[in-house]
Design an enzyme around this catalytic site. Structure first.
Site, short mmCIF file in Angstrom:
data_model
loop_
_atom_site.label_atom_id
_atom_site.label_comp_id
_atom_site.label_asym_id
_atom_site.label_seq_id
_atom_site.Cartn_x
_atom_site.Cartn_y
_atom_site.Cartn_z
N ASP A 62 0.88 -1.17 0.00
CA ASP A 62 0.00 0.00 0.00
C ASP A 62 0.91 1.22 0.00
OD1 ASP A 62 -1.68 2.16 0.63
OD2 ASP A 62 -2.97 0.93 1.89
N VAL A 63 0.80 2.07 -1.02
CA VAL A 63 1.73 3.19 -1.15
C VAL A 63 1.58 4.22 -0.05
CG1 VAL A 63 1.98 2.93 -3.65
CG2 VAL A 63 0.19 4.44 -2.74
N TYR A 155 -9.30 15.27 -6.86
CA TYR A 155 -8.39 14.59 -7.79
C TYR A 155 -7.50 15.60 -8.51
CZ TYR A 155 -6.83 11.64 -11.67
OH TYR A 155 -6.07 10.97 -12.59
N LYS A 159 -3.29 15.94 -8.49
CA LYS A 159 -2.45 15.82 -9.68
C LYS A 159 -1.65 17.10 -9.95
CE LYS A 159 -3.43 11.61 -10.59
NZ LYS A 159 -2.39 10.55 -10.47
#
Length: 339
Positions: A62-63, A155, A159
């Site tokens: 899991d990052v 989101y 980004k």
């Protein structure tokens, strides 16, 4: 880049899976990371069978867990003896107006999309700086750094943060004298992956892919090219480039068009979808897939055929009106005569 050792996060589905397969088809030694262990094993088998020289190692992680990402880097180095390329492709999404999106879900998204990249970068660079070689590639998005869209604030914010992070990371590496290490941001627009099915949805509306979506294989090819010839920012696909140029020339018009398309083409009427948290906290498991079922490849082929037909028709009309050979044909013949 001869049989490179490549680490790919988010390798169980979508762009991450396509990237892993693209490197494997070129004989790469691919280390796969994601939360779904059994899906990773499946992808590892696909990678190992993609090329006679390819090998794959599945490392469930899991990052958002810094220790797990450090262990991933250690496992990759122990297995391959180096890390040539690290691709941060893990990511999640949320769709919903700001006042309808639970703050704890926004926090979880930022933990995956931003802190996951920070953990990956720190783990990768610890190895790459010792080697004085390597390419770190962060899969960002056109949404956020270049354009915005309603109902996707969390989101887009995540980004945009990646592009800023990469810019500053390059400055710090230059100051540290790590000239053999490159940091690259890849910016696709909409991609035909399970992203929209996996995203948390608080719009109350069924979500469709933003037209026209690119294939995950197109993004993967761009990532491979970037690993071979590193560039700071890579915009992927003609739609993404068109949006970038359009926003530079007429930002207000592009924002208005994107807003209208999102509202009227990408979302069904209200009441067509229940609220869901998607895969924010749970692995994608059986829903993991390379594509999202939006027929992007067929649509791309149809768009290309339509453009060629339009160009041929325009050339024929021009020839009739002037009595001369079509411009495209004349240009092609001149080009072939050049030494």
């Amino acid at each position: 880049m001869d049989r490179p050792v490549v680490v790919v996060t988010g390798a169980s589905s979508g762009v991450g899976r396509a990237v892993a397969l693209a490197f494997a088809r070129r004989g790469g030694q691919v280390v796969l990371a994601a939360r779904s262990a059994h899906v990773l094993d499946e992808v590892a088998r696909e990678c190992a069978g993609a090329h006679r020289a390819a090998h794959a190692l599945a490392v469930p992680a899991d990052v958002t867990d810094e220790a797990a990402v450090d262990a991933l880097a250690q496992a990759a180095f122990a297995w391959g003896g180096r890390i040539d390329v690290w691709v941060n492709a893990a990511g999640v999404g949320i769709l919903g107006a700001v006042d309808r999106t639970p703050p704890q879900e926004v926090r979880r998204l930022l933990d995956v999309n931003v802190m996951g990249v920070v953990h990956g970068a720190r783990a990768a660079l610890a190895v790459m700086c010792r080697q004085d070689s390597g390419v770190l590639i962060d899969v960002s998005s056109l949404l956020g750094p270049v354009i915005g869209a309603p109902y996707m604030s969390a989101y887009a914010m995540s980004k945009a943060a990646l592009v800023t992070f990469d810019d500053i990371l390059r400055q710090e590496l230059a100051l540290a004298g790590a000239r053999g290490v490159a940091v690259c941001s890849v910016l696709p627009a909409a991609v035909d992956t399970p992203f929209f099915r996996h995203a948390a949805n608080h719009t109350g509306r069924e979500v469709r892919a933003v037209p026209p979506p690119a294939t995950p294989e197109r993004v993967a090819r761009a990532v491979v090219r970037t690993a071979r010839r590193p560039r700071r920012r890579v915009v992927v696909g003609p739609s993404a480039r068109l949006l970038t140029w359009g926003h530079a020339l007429a930002p207000g018009l592009v924002r208005a068009v994107v807003t209208r398309v999102t509202e009227h083409r990408c979302l069904a009427p209200r009441g067509t979808a229940p609220d869901t948290s998607g895969i924010l906290s749970a692995p994608s498991a059986s829903t993991a897939a390379l594509r999202g079922g939006w027929a992007a490849g067929r649509r791309t082929a149809l768009r290309r055929a339509a453009l060629l037909a339009a160009a041929a028709a325009a050339g024929a009309l021009g020839a009739r009106s002037t009595g001369r050979a079509p411009f495209v044909g004349r240009r092609t013949r001149r080009t072939r005569l050049r030494p």
